[in-house]
Design a protein around this motif. Structure first.
Motif, PDB file in Angstrom:
ATOM      1  N   SER A 243       0.809  -1.221   0.000  1.00 17.76           N
ATOM      2  CA  SER A 243       0.000   0.000   0.000  1.00 17.76           C
ATOM      3  C   SER A 243       0.838   1.264   0.000  1.00 17.76           C
ATOM      4  O   SER A 243       0.298   2.374   0.097  1.00 17.76           O
ATOM      5  CB  SER A 243      -0.946   0.008   1.216  1.00 17.76           C
ATOM      6  OG  SER A 243      -1.846  -1.072   1.161  1.00 17.76           O
ATOM      7  N   ASN A 395      -9.239   3.332 -11.056  1.00 17.26           N
ATOM      8  CA  ASN A 395      -9.662   2.112 -10.363  1.00 17.26           C
ATOM      9  C   ASN A 395     -10.768   1.397 -11.139  1.00 17.26           C
ATOM     10  O   ASN A 395     -11.499   0.591 -10.571  1.00 17.26           O
ATOM     11  CB  ASN A 395     -10.143   2.434  -8.944  1.00 17.26           C
ATOM     12  CG  ASN A 395     -11.468   3.183  -8.940  1.00 17.26           C
ATOM     13  OD1 ASN A 395     -11.894   3.727  -9.956  1.00 17.26           O
ATOM     14  ND2 ASN A 395     -12.113   3.224  -7.785  1.00 17.26           N
ATOM     15  N   ILE A 456     -14.979   3.907  -5.161  1.00 18.20           N
ATOM     16  CA  ILE A 456     -13.739   3.917  -4.391  1.00 18.20           C
ATOM     17  C   ILE A 456     -13.933   3.198  -3.064  1.00 18.20           C
ATOM     18  O   ILE A 456     -14.902   3.424  -2.344  1.00 18.20           O
ATOM     19  CB  ILE A 456     -13.255   5.357  -4.130  1.00 18.20           C
ATOM     20  CG1 ILE A 456     -12.896   6.053  -5.452  1.00 18.20           C
ATOM     21  CG2 ILE A 456     -12.055   5.371  -3.191  1.00 18.20           C
ATOM     22  CD1 ILE A 456     -12.586   7.530  -5.310  1.00 18.20           C
ATOM     23  N   ASN A 457     -12.995   2.311  -2.755  1.00 18.23           N
ATOM     24  CA  ASN A 457     -12.925   1.660  -1.449  1.00 18.23           C
ATOM     25  C   ASN A 457     -11.447   1.536  -1.101  1.00 18.23           C
ATOM     26  O   ASN A 457     -10.745   0.677  -1.633  1.00 18.23           O
ATOM     27  CB  ASN A 457     -13.597   0.282  -1.489  1.00 18.23           C
ATOM     28  CG  ASN A 457     -13.511  -0.451  -0.159  1.00 18.23           C
ATOM     29  OD1 ASN A 457     -12.909   0.041   0.799  1.00 18.23           O
ATOM     30  ND2 ASN A 457     -14.101  -1.631  -0.085  1.00 18.23           N
ATOM     31  N   GLN A 458     -10.961   2.404  -0.225  1.00 15.69           N
ATOM     32  CA  GLN A 458      -9.533   2.451   0.078  1.00 15.69           C
ATOM     33  C   GLN A 458      -9.038   1.199   0.794  1.00 15.69           C
ATOM     34  O   GLN A 458      -7.825   0.965   0.856  1.00 15.69           O
ATOM     35  CB  GLN A 458      -9.224   3.681   0.922  1.00 15.69           C
ATOM     36  CG  GLN A 458      -9.396   5.007   0.176  1.00 15.69           C
ATOM     37  CD  GLN A 458      -8.512   5.120  -1.058  1.00 15.69           C
ATOM     38  OE1 GLN A 458      -8.984   4.997  -2.188  1.00 15.69           O
ATOM     39  NE2 GLN A 458      -7.224   5.339  -0.847  1.00 15.69           N
ATOM     40  N   GLN A 459      -9.949   0.366   1.323  1.00 16.28           N
ATOM     41  CA  GLN A 459      -9.527  -0.868   1.978  1.00 16.28           C
ATOM     42  C   GLN A 459      -9.384  -2.032   0.987  1.00 16.28           C
ATOM     43  O   GLN A 459      -8.872  -3.094   1.341  1.00 16.28           O
ATOM     44  CB  GLN A 459     -10.539  -1.266   3.066  1.00 16.28           C
ATOM     45  CG  GLN A 459     -10.364  -0.516   4.386  1.00 16.28           C
ATOM     46  CD  GLN A 459     -10.624   0.966   4.263  1.00 16.28           C
ATOM     47  OE1 GLN A 459     -11.704   1.368   3.819  1.00 16.28           O
ATOM     48  NE2 GLN A 459      -9.657   1.778   4.643  1.00 16.28           N
ATOM     49  N   ARG A 463      -9.962  -1.446  -5.604  1.00 18.09           N
ATOM     50  CA  ARG A 463     -10.938  -0.363  -5.692  1.00 18.09           C
ATOM     51  C   ARG A 463     -10.398   0.983  -5.225  1.00 18.09           C
ATOM     52  O   ARG A 463     -11.064   2.000  -5.369  1.00 18.09           O
ATOM     53  CB  ARG A 463     -12.182  -0.699  -4.836  1.00 18.09           C
ATOM     54  CG  ARG A 463     -12.789  -2.028  -5.144  1.00 18.09           C
ATOM     55  CD  ARG A 463     -13.892  -2.026  -6.161  1.00 18.09           C
ATOM     56  NE  ARG A 463     -13.979  -0.899  -7.018  1.00 18.09           N
ATOM     57  CZ  ARG A 463     -13.565  -0.892  -8.287  1.00 18.09           C
ATOM     58  NH1 ARG A 463     -12.978  -1.940  -8.815  1.00 18.09           N
ATOM     59  NH2 ARG A 463     -13.726   0.160  -9.034  1.00 18.09           N
ATOM     60  N   ARG A 464      -9.192   1.002  -4.661  1.00 18.62           N
ATOM     61  CA  ARG A 464      -8.674   2.239  -4.084  1.00 18.62           C
ATOM     62  C   ARG A 464      -8.226   3.220  -5.166  1.00 18.62           C
ATOM     63  O   ARG A 464      -7.892   2.829  -6.290  1.00 18.62           O
ATOM     64  CB  ARG A 464      -7.543   1.963  -3.099  1.00 18.62           C
ATOM     65  CG  ARG A 464      -6.329   1.254  -3.689  1.00 18.62           C
ATOM     66  CD  ARG A 464      -5.304   0.985  -2.602  1.00 18.62           C
ATOM     67  NE  ARG A 464      -4.706   2.227  -2.129  1.00 18.62           N
ATOM     68  CZ  ARG A 464      -4.134   2.376  -0.938  1.00 18.62           C
ATOM     69  NH1 ARG A 464      -4.094   1.357  -0.087  1.00 18.62           N
ATOM     70  NH2 ARG A 464      -3.594   3.533  -0.596  1.00 18.62           N
ATOM     71  N   ASP A 466      -5.459   6.306  -5.447  1.00 22.99           N
ATOM     72  CA  ASP A 466      -4.347   6.945  -4.749  1.00 22.99           C
ATOM     73  C   ASP A 466      -4.052   8.352  -5.253  1.00 22.99           C
ATOM     74  O   ASP A 466      -3.334   9.097  -4.590  1.00 22.99           O
ATOM     75  CB  ASP A 466      -3.097   6.065  -4.874  1.00 22.99           C
ATOM     76  CG  ASP A 466      -3.326   4.688  -4.278  1.00 22.99           C
ATOM     77  OD1 ASP A 466      -3.461   4.593  -3.052  1.00 22.99           O
ATOM     78  OD2 ASP A 466      -3.406   3.712  -5.047  1.00 22.99           O
TER      79      ASP A 466
END
Length: 648
Positions: A243, A395, A456-459, A463-464, A466
């Motif tokens: 990450s 993404n 968006i799903n940063q986890q 899907r994150r 940046d």
């Protein structure tokens, strides 16, 4: 709601059958049948046509996601994954440099990158520091950023076509502490040396005269690396995982100057892994990579197959249409990379016997129009086209896994939420998102063009988002309340259309960006440069369509209030200030350029009239690149251009 009811009904039937002792397999099959029946015959037809494609896509998605979670759990990163590749193939050719014929084995690439790591640490650079790399494509570029990554240093991969203000911007926005440049680009650095920070250390690779080295305050890098330790460096502190940032790749967007897109380790892996699995690449494949290594296509989709999967990659310094198939035969290449323009250039070449004497079975890339697609496969005997869609930072990338002509990918119509991307309606004039009564974006129907967005799903590593080194640029690419209330989604800026089976087709780029010669051209950036060159004159830059040519050719409308515009002088200036792909192919010289009440340049009418001299009294010019000079367009020259009798 209808979809939720369908799922509930099918699950209920499964539970009921299990209650009566029916096996799980029959219960699931019956439940799926109920689900299809509730959705209707149209849905059944779509499911029958796409089930195999979607299941394969789901399998690929699952494999990449599983691998990423495993690497994240183990604290891995790109250098550690590469170390495993080296153990499997120590003496296998990793990179071949076409310009010299030099071959680097995996062990040699590993050892040189180790030397880079030790040198970088010796300079006092620590994890999180940034060093710019500015050189033409060659294997050393890979060894440099890979070596930096081993000690946590992040590379900024600078487009070697950039000059002056654009070059300074890219070096500055990344906050690079140092720059490593190729001797072939020394003149470009000499033009901006006085504007570079005095604290920026400069290293040169390649042969450069003593006078230029002194003028640039540069140090020779090659002799330093030749005597530096080849042993693996100790881990960086703090350590970097999947990450964390790997390097920056620059992309032109709608905000003007190039943006430094953040590439983290997991993003590098996912792009390369999706390419490997989607297009059924093999570890014994040899890839012909003629794309620049400052691009994600060349450096991740291409070189990534080498670092992560053990393929051999032939690095071409510069694309050559006349040598393309000869090189493929010489190096026994089985996979080639392209952008749409490359395929068109190859088709424009005279027929040669060697163009079918190769072993290439897969061509991987993007931007291939349907007419070029079929002509390319038929003429050159390439069995598979691996077309994909995706920007470095997005993404919502996708791939055409089953060879559907013209499609850049697909999204399942059966289970659309498994991979949450969507086409949404926009105002065609303002490109603003259209929303419903709840404030949510309105999804497009099949056949209706729309803006591509990805939830968006940063986890979730798939899907994150940046973003960029500049946080304001990052915020502009995020929309809220898209799929549901309080969510966020990445705005691609690209208009696509989906057919009834879920295949996606690229339509156009929205905003102030168009694509030409395989590069994204920012109209805002070019307008600023041209305006400065012309003493702050009003300039409008936009893309215009040329029949039979991919992308859009650049056109500049220039305000000439005193009638003294000199085309030859202008051409000399832009040749120094702009890379070839960003130079206007067409000029329109006007007494003034239309602006709004807030002094924003209006381009709608200009784009509509294009370069047709019959639609305006303004003088229109065409850049004859062979002369080179700008030539006034009359009706005869205009007809020759639109009929394809004039080469662009």
């Amino acid at each position: 709601m209808h979809n939720a009811a369908s799922v509930s009904g099918s699950l209920g039937s499964v539970g009921l059958l299990r209650f009566f002792g029916v096996s799980w397999s029959w219960s699931l099959a019956t439940g799926f049948g109920v689900y299809l029946a509730i959705r209707g015959w149209k849905f059944i037809y779509i499911a029958a046509r796409t089930a195999k494609r979607d299941l394969n896509g789901l399998y690929i998605l699952f494999r990449v996601k599983l691998a990423l979670w495993r690497y994240i759990r183990n604290g891995s990163n790109i250098p550690s994954i590469f170390a495993q590749t080296v153990k499997r193939y120590p003496n296998k050719p990793a990179l071949i440099y076409e310009a010299t014929g030099e071959t680097w084995t995996f062990m040699q690439l590993d050892q040189l990158s180790n030397a880079v790591a030790h040198w970088a640490r010796g300079q006092g650079w620590v994890s999180g520091d940034v060093v710019a790399i500015f050189m033409e494509s060659r294997p050393l570029q890979v060894a440099l950023w890979l070596g930096f990554a081993k000690v946590g240093v992040e590379a900024a991969l600078i487009n070697f076509n950039l000059r002056q203000d654009s070059l300074l911007h890219c070096v500055g926005v990344s906050e690079s502490r140092a720059i490593v440049f190729g001797a072939e680009l020394a003149d470009a650095l000499l033009e901006v040396r006085s504007s570079l920070p005095q604290s920026m250390v400069r290293f040169c690779t390649g042969e450069l005269g003593a006078e230029q080295m002194i003028a640039l305050s540069a140090h020779p890098l090659d002799p330093i690396l030749a005597v530096t330790s080849r042993y693996a460096p100790s881990p960086c502190v703090p350590s970097k995982g999947m990450s964390d940032r790997l390097f920056y790749i620059y992309t032109s967007g709608t905000t003007g100057l190039p943006k430094a897109a953040i590439v983290i380790h997991s993003r590098y892996y996912r792009i390369a892994a999706f390419g490997f699995l989607s297009f059924r690449l093999r570890t014994d494949d040899i890839i012909y990579d003629c794309l620049p290594l400052y691009h994600s296509a060349g450096n991740i989709m291409g070189v990534g197959q080498c670092l992560l999967h053990g393929l051999t990659v032939v690095v071409k310094k510069k694309f050559s249409a006349s040598r393309f198939w000869e090189d493929c035969i010489k190096y026994n290449c089985t996979v080639v990379q392209y952008i749409g323009e490359i395929c068109r250039y190859l088709l424009s070449q005279p027929v040669r016997p060697q163009e079918k004497g190769h072993k290439v079975r897969v061509a991987v890339g993007n931007g291939l129009r349907p007419s070029v697609w079929e002509a390319f496969t038929e003429r050159f005997g390439v069995a598979q086209i691996g077309e994909f869609y995706g920007a470095t930072e997005c993404n919502c990338g996708m791939a055409n896994t089953d060879g559907k002509v013209g499609a850049c990918g697909f999204n399942s119509r059966i289970l659309p939420n498994v991979y949450p991307i969507r086409l949404v309606r926009v105002n065609e004039d303002t490109m603003e998102l259209i929303r419903d009564s709840r404030g949510l974006c309105v999804p497009c129907q099949p056949g209706e063009p729309g803006l591509l967005v990805g939830r968006i799903n940063q986890q979730d590593p798939l899907r994150r988002f940046d973003g960029y080194a500049n946080q304001e640029a990052t915020r502009k690419k995020i929309a809220h309340n898209v799929f549901k209330l309080n969510d966020s989604a990445y705005i691609s800026g690209d208009v696509l259309v989906m057919d009834e089976l879920g295949y996606m087709y690229f339509r156009d780029r929205s905003g102030d960006t168009f694509r030409w010669r395989g590069e994204n051209v920012s109209t805002t950036e070019v307008e600023g440069i041209l305006s400065n060159l012309l003493g702050q004159t009003d300039v409008a830059v936009y893309g215009v369509t040329v029949p039979g040519v991919e992308g859009k050719a650049g056109m500049a409308a220039i305000a000439d209030t005193n009638g003294r515009f000199d085309c030859n002088d202008f051409l000399q200036k832009i040749q120094r200030a702009l890379p070839p792909y960003a130079r206007p192919v067409f000029l329109r010289i006007s007494p003034q350029v239309d602006t709004t009440g807030t002094f924003k340049i209006q381009k709608t009418r200009l784009q509509r009239e294009g370069y047709d001299p019959r639609l305006t009294s303004d003088q229109i010019y065409f850049l004859n690149s062979k002369a080179p000079r700008y030539e006034a367009i009359d009706e005869e020259l205009y007809n020759a251009i639109v009929e394809g009798r004039i080469s662009l």
